[in-house]
Each structure stands twice: as C-alpha cells, then as structure tokens.
Write a protein that holds these residues in place. Sequence first.
Motif, short mmCIF file in Angstrom:
data_model
loop_
_atom_site.label_atom_id
_atom_site.label_comp_id
_atom_site.label_asym_id
_atom_site.label_seq_id
_atom_site.Cartn_x
_atom_site.Cartn_y
_atom_site.Cartn_z
N SER A 1 -2.23 -3.48 -0.96
CA SER A 1 -1.34 -3.83 -2.24
C SER A 1 -0.15 -3.96 -2.05
N GLN A 2 0.50 -2.94 -1.16
CA GLN A 2 2.08 -3.18 -0.84
C GLN A 2 2.41 -4.02 0.30
N PHE A 3 1.77 -4.19 1.21
CA PHE A 3 1.75 -5.24 2.29
C PHE A 3 0.91 -6.59 2.38
N ASN A 4 -0.04 -6.58 1.55
CA ASN A 4 -0.94 -7.81 1.50
C ASN A 4 -1.40 -7.81 2.65
N VAL A 5 -2.14 -6.73 3.35
CA VAL A 5 -2.82 -6.57 4.78
C VAL A 5 -4.29 -6.68 4.39
N GLN A 6 -4.62 -7.71 4.88
CA GLN A 6 -6.26 -8.14 4.74
C GLN A 6 -7.47 -7.56 5.66
N ASP A 7 -6.61 -7.44 6.77
CA ASP A 7 -7.90 -7.30 7.94
C ASP A 7 -7.44 -5.80 8.53
N MET A 8 -7.20 -4.67 7.46
CA MET A 8 -6.75 -3.57 8.25
C MET A 8 -7.85 -2.76 8.42
N ASN A 9 -7.65 -2.26 9.85
CA ASN A 9 -8.85 -1.49 10.33
C ASN A 9 -8.42 0.01 10.04
N SER A 10 -9.64 1.00 10.42
CA SER A 10 -9.63 2.36 9.87
C SER A 10 -8.80 3.12 10.82
N SER A 11 -7.75 2.68 11.79
CA SER A 11 -7.03 3.41 12.61
C SER A 11 -6.13 4.36 11.80
N LEU A 12 -6.09 5.41 12.58
CA LEU A 12 -5.06 6.41 11.97
C LEU A 12 -3.63 6.03 11.67
N LEU A 13 -3.19 4.96 12.45
CA LEU A 13 -1.89 4.63 11.82
C LEU A 13 -1.84 4.10 10.29
#
Length: 867
Positions: free
Chosen positions: A212-224
């Motif tokens: 919702s904040q950065f409109n990131v759609q392909d975000m993985n489940s990394s710790l970052l």
Amino acid sequence: MAKYTPMIEQYLSIKADYPDAFLFFRLGDFYELFFEDAIQASRELEITLTGREGGGEEKIPMCGVPYHSVEGYLQALLQKGYKIAICEQVEDPKEAKGVVRREVVRVLTPGTVMEGKMLTDRESNYLAAVWMQDDSFALAACDISTGHFHATSVDSLHGLVGEALSYQPKEILICDSPCEQELRNHFYAMGIRAIQSLPSLEEETLARFVKSQFNVQDMNSSLLWKNVGMLLSYLHDTQKRTLGHIQKIDLYSSAEYMTIDHHSKRNLELAETLMDQSKKGSLLWFLDQTLTPMGARLLRKWVDKPLARQQNIEQRLDAVEYLSEKLMLREEIRSYLKSIYDLERLAGRISYGNANARDLANLKNSLAFIPLIKSLLMGAQDLPGGLEVLVSQLDECKDLVELIDGAITEDPPISLKEGGIIREGYDEYLDRLKLVSRDGKKWIAQLEQREREATGIKSLKIGYNKIFGYYIEITKSNLVSVPEGRYERKQTLANAERFVTPELKEQEALILEAEEKLTELEYQLFIDIRTQVARETVRLQELAKQVSSLDVLCSFAQIAQEYRLVRPEFSAEPTIAIREGRHPVVERVLTNESFIANDTLLDDSDQRILLITGPNMAGKSTYMRQLALIVIMAQVGSFVPAKEARLAVVDRIFTRIGAADDLVGGQSTFMVEMKDIQLMTTEATSNSLVIIDEIGRGTSTHDGMSIAQAVIEYLHHHVGCKALISTHYHELAVLEELLPGVKNYHMAVQEKENNVIFLRKLKRGATDESYGIYCARLAGLPDDIVTRAQQLLTGYKDSVAAPPPQEPTQNFQLDLFAGQESSDVKASEDPKRKQDKWLKELKEVDLINMTPLQALNFLHEMKQKLR
C-alpha cells in the motif's frame, strides 16, 4: 475505576492503551498529566506537581503545561528518549453529553518528529529498524520529516550495527531478534536512548503495509521486505494518518559505498570531534560551506557513505572541477541558493498536513529561484555529464508558483484560524464576506461618532469582546448626559456602564456572521490549496534532491579554491601515491605556523605496510589520520589537500587511534583495541586501508610486542591490505628484513642543546628514540620528576647486558614519484657482498616463528660475525 470521576476514568482507559508513553491529556487550554506520568514529568520537566480531586480518598498527582507552549516541553522529553501520546478533545464541548470525547491523535517519538522547532535544520532525523533472523540481517531507515526511506541487507551482526549507526538514528526499533540485548548494548553505548522492541507481525500484514505504501506487487518474503513492513507499521501506529510523502524506497547494496565502522568514524573525527563531540574541528566542518539545510544534510550523508564505484566518484569530481573553475557562475548560483528554504521538509509538512500558510509562501519564494539557477547552468558552456543531467531534472514548478501566488497573501499569519490568508480575487464569495466585514466595522466607527455628537460625551466609545459582543461604553461621571431611554443597559463596571441599542445588535449579527463565515471559508480554501500542492510532493522531493546535490558540489568547489585542493586521480592500479599530503582540518586551524606536508606511497608489492616509529608529539597520528581523510574526501567526490594524489578505490577503512575505555561494556582500553583489531583482521580485504596507532599498548611489553608482530604478519600474509602502523616497540623494525611488504619510516626530530625539535617530516628508516621524558617536561611535570626519570632511564639502558645495537637511523627520504633514494649515510665497504652473505645465512633460520627479542638477538650475533 469506579471510585474515580468520569473524566479520570476516561483518562485511565486511554492511558491503558499507551502504557509506555506520557499521556498529554487535553483539558481546555492545558495538557494535563496524572498519576505516575505526572510524578515523572514534573521531575523531568522541572514543573510543579499538584493534586486534583478525582473521586477517590486521596488527591491524584497532577501537572500540566499550556497548549500554546507545549512544543518546548515535548522536545525536552523526546531528547531524553521518551514516547508521548497526544490526546485531544475530538468533540465540541457545547455539544457533548457528559464527558467530552477524547482520542489520541498522534504518538510522538524521537524518530518520528515532524515539527520544525523540534528538528535540527542541518541534521536528519532517522528512525531505524533492524531485524536478525538465522543468518539474515536487514536494516530499514526513514526520516519522516523528509520522506527519505532506505533499506538494505547486510551479512553480519556487526555490519547491521554499523549500517544502522551510519544514519545517526534518533530511535531504533529491534524486531523480534534473538540478539536483542546485544543490539541494545551496542546502540546504547553509542548514545541512543530510544530503543523499542517490536514483536513480529503476520507476514501478510507486513506485505499489506509495503504494497500500500510503495505499490510493490512482486514483493518476496525476504527479511528485508518484512523489516520494511515493520517500520511502516510502527509509523502508521504512531502517526495515525496516511504518509503520502513517503512514496519512494531506496533499496541499496552496502557494496556501493565505502565501509567505515562507527569507531573508525569517531577516531577520524568525520562528523564530530572526540574531545567535545562538536562539529567544529571535524572533516564535516571543513567540507561544509553549504547554503541550504537540505544541502547540509546531504553532505553529512555523503561523508558518512563515501562512494565505492569509480564511475560515480568521477562524475562528482567532474562537476566539482567545472564549478571550481567557473568562479562567477558558482558565486551567482550560491547567491540564489542562499534564498532557498528547506524544500524537503516543506514538502514533508505540506503532504503530512501540518504546514501553515507561511510554509506555502516560503515554498513559492524558494521556487522562484529555480528558473534563475536553471537558466544560468543551461547558458554555461561544456557542462560535464553529471551537471547536465542535474540541470535537465530541475523542475521549475511554475504551476505551483502560480497557484500559491494567486491564492496566498504575501505575508500570511502563522495561525490558520484568524483570517488574512487568502488573497483578494481568489474566491468571489470570500471577497463579498470581506466587504461586509469591512463595511460593518466602518459602520461601527460612524455610529460611535454619531453617538458622541448626539450625547455630547466625547469619551463615549464602542468596543467589542467575545462574551458580550459590541457595546457602547460610558464612564459613570458622564451617565447624567445620556438621554432617558436612549440605550439598553448591558453591563456594569467599576467606573463605567455598557449599553446596546437594537440598531447595534442588528449590525453586530451581520458582522459576526460575516466574520465567522469568512474565517471558516478562508480555512477551507487554504486546506484545498495545500491539498493541491501535496499532490505534487514527489516533484518537490526530486527538485530538493537536485538542489541539495548542486549545493554540496558548489561547496566542494568553494573549498577546493579556498584551501588549495587538487583533483585526485583514480586508476585500477592498487596504489595510493600522494605527494605533499596535508591534514585538512589541522592545516585550517593553524595560525602561527605552516603545516608540514608529507608524501605517502602504498602499493601491493614491497610497500604495503608502513611501520612508523618516532617520538610522541612528532606528528605520527596526524600523518596517519590525514591519509585516511584524503582517501575519504576523494571518494566522497571532493578535491584533496595535496599537490598530487593517485589513488585506487578503497572498499573499507579501519582505524585504531587513541586510548578509549568502554565503561558501559566493562572493557579496558586494551580490550577495546583487541576488539577493533579483531574486526580489521576478519573483515579487511586486499582493497582495504588499515590504520593502527600505537599497536599493542595497554599490556606488558612482551605481550604487546608479540601481539603487534603477529597482527602485522597476519595483515601481511593473509589479508594483503594497505596499512599504516605506528609503534614505540622499536624492536619491531626488524620486520622490514623479514616481511617483503613492510617498510620502516619514522617522524624526524632534531636534537639541539638538550632540546628536541619535532620536524613533523616522515623519513625512511626506523628510529630508537621516543622522547617520552622530553614530552613529560613539555607537559609541565615538576623538574624533580623529569630529572629522576632521566636518571632511571640511563640506569635501565646501562643495566641491559650486551643489548643488540640499534641500526643507525637512515637519514634519507624516499622520492615517491621518481623512485630514487638520496642519502647522507656513508655505505660500508662492499655492502652488496655482506648483504648477500647475510641473507644466505638468514634463509637457514626460521625467523618467522621467533619472538621479536629472539630475532633481534640472533641478528645481533650475525652482524657481529659479519663485522
């Protein structure tokens, strides 16, 4: 809770949701604190603790501060690391049925400050979040006042701490970490008091915040990404509003920047001095001739994170070289920069929703200078690539200038509820209300004159207050002159009577209605204008980025001209070669003497490690620091204090300079040194620069000398880095014969009539004198102590049985750039034959595994035979 009054019950109910924060509870014109909050706040803020009846048997502890001066008190608590919940009345008291409804509208923490008075203009205000899970380490950092958001992954716990500290965060969030206490100790030792522990949230929840904040759609489940989500969730919990000005995230790799651990930054005094933690006297102080707050903050970021890629470094250097040569252009640009306000924080406040009309006026006035700067640079010839790109990205924001200029008055008030904000001609209905208000007041003035003439009372006046409205006031001595039945009595005072007339009451209704509508309409129009500007936050942030970069580059160009700096040359060759290098800060503060410049040559073959001996006060530490500062300045993009500098890009700098106990961690100076050296030996690479001043001190001579030799050997054999190492263990000079990459140097002195003159000149070869007793005399120790110390020293020297003789100090200096040596030492007969014979016998002995003293005794015997 039943024993308390409804208002206190309300307080306790809200406080239960914020147990770790001071609850500033709004009561009329004051913020009040109760119970333990009141006791602690009265102590921290040094305000009076009182009591209040709350329905129980005893009075409730209470203290409070006026709402109009609350910022100073909030700032004092935030500086001490506290969290504050602001509880406001969210219901009109006139319409309330029972207790006025109140809610916490915002939670203030040291890392989430937006208010200008609580921020330091030339420093960022970062909130950082760290998360460790298995072998993964993640960092996220956000300055909510500017909207800057950064995130990265690192490969070690120490790297995580160092990367977090590079932002000088005002507050740290530790996310569900098994090493929480260790992290707390690290951060607390660095002076950070606001450290919050956060339990981890569901992965889906964290993903929702990020998307919702950065409109990131392909975000993985990394710790970052999970760590980014945790930081965003904390911001939403505390701010209780959308964060529209945080729209971009900077995902970076630590490999893009030179790594300098926090202790090395302190040792080198990059941002503040060791003595008094002051900016003056630091490298940042020397470099900072920026003219805008955002430029000053960007410069600090550059100094904290020097570049590690040659292409990016060269781009900055190209711009600095161009601006340093174009004096008139630079001065004109800087004259415009002086008039530009803090665009980053203005954009942040506008988007956040707490900007006033004066902020918009300041934004407009700042934007007016952008076309002038752009025109100057576009008219310049042969702009380097980096500057050309910068100019092309300068957005003049003409639409915003026109909007604000057409809507906001030239000098608007700070308050948004008192009118005088909107310019005439912007809104037709508002103009009509203003006319009614002006005409009504004009009518009041005319009525006052008519009544004076009708009654003959010259002191008669018409006044106004919020309780009684408009009234006619007549002093008691003039009441006999008032015609019977002319006025209706309104109020009696000690020395006067107040009256009204039907005509005055009718006009009052018209005026007050117009003014009420006028103020409300002005406020709504302003909110609409601010919302329109807020939609362009990204444009304003990008513009601020370009302007701040130009400000820093102009600052670099300015100091290059002012302090005789030269452009460093970078190459792929693994060599650091500096002719007549100088310490930038020391040279700047010298007033009665000239700085003594020195050469430096470090390569990857026979001169990787310089082992520097010589007395205290001779300039060893200054020389070693200046090399590190020259390298850092070059990779920041600045010119450097030297006649010539040829450099390879350095990936990491490690320094160990000066004595420092870690009292909080319970570690001695020697243990701190060992920790620093552990870091150097495990994390340095062949492209790193290591600086160790007085290696091996703090323990016995034999222990210290053994550790020193082992460290030098390890750096030589296993790491292969470039290093400057100073020591008072003169016996270590033998390492030049044992290790092909080690060379002896010393700081020259001149002895004359029992006095020592420190020449501060680096010369080739070793020395066997430290002149500690002479330094004691300079420090003012009593003559008896100095004399006795000299007697003892002579005795110690005489008591040593057949000591190995020291090599005579070689009084020559290496010409680093010509590759030739000049010497006034007379060579002995056939030195080549003796040297060959000596080296042949040395090959048969395992000197590497000897202690320094064993090696020296053996070499002494060999020399005696050769003689």
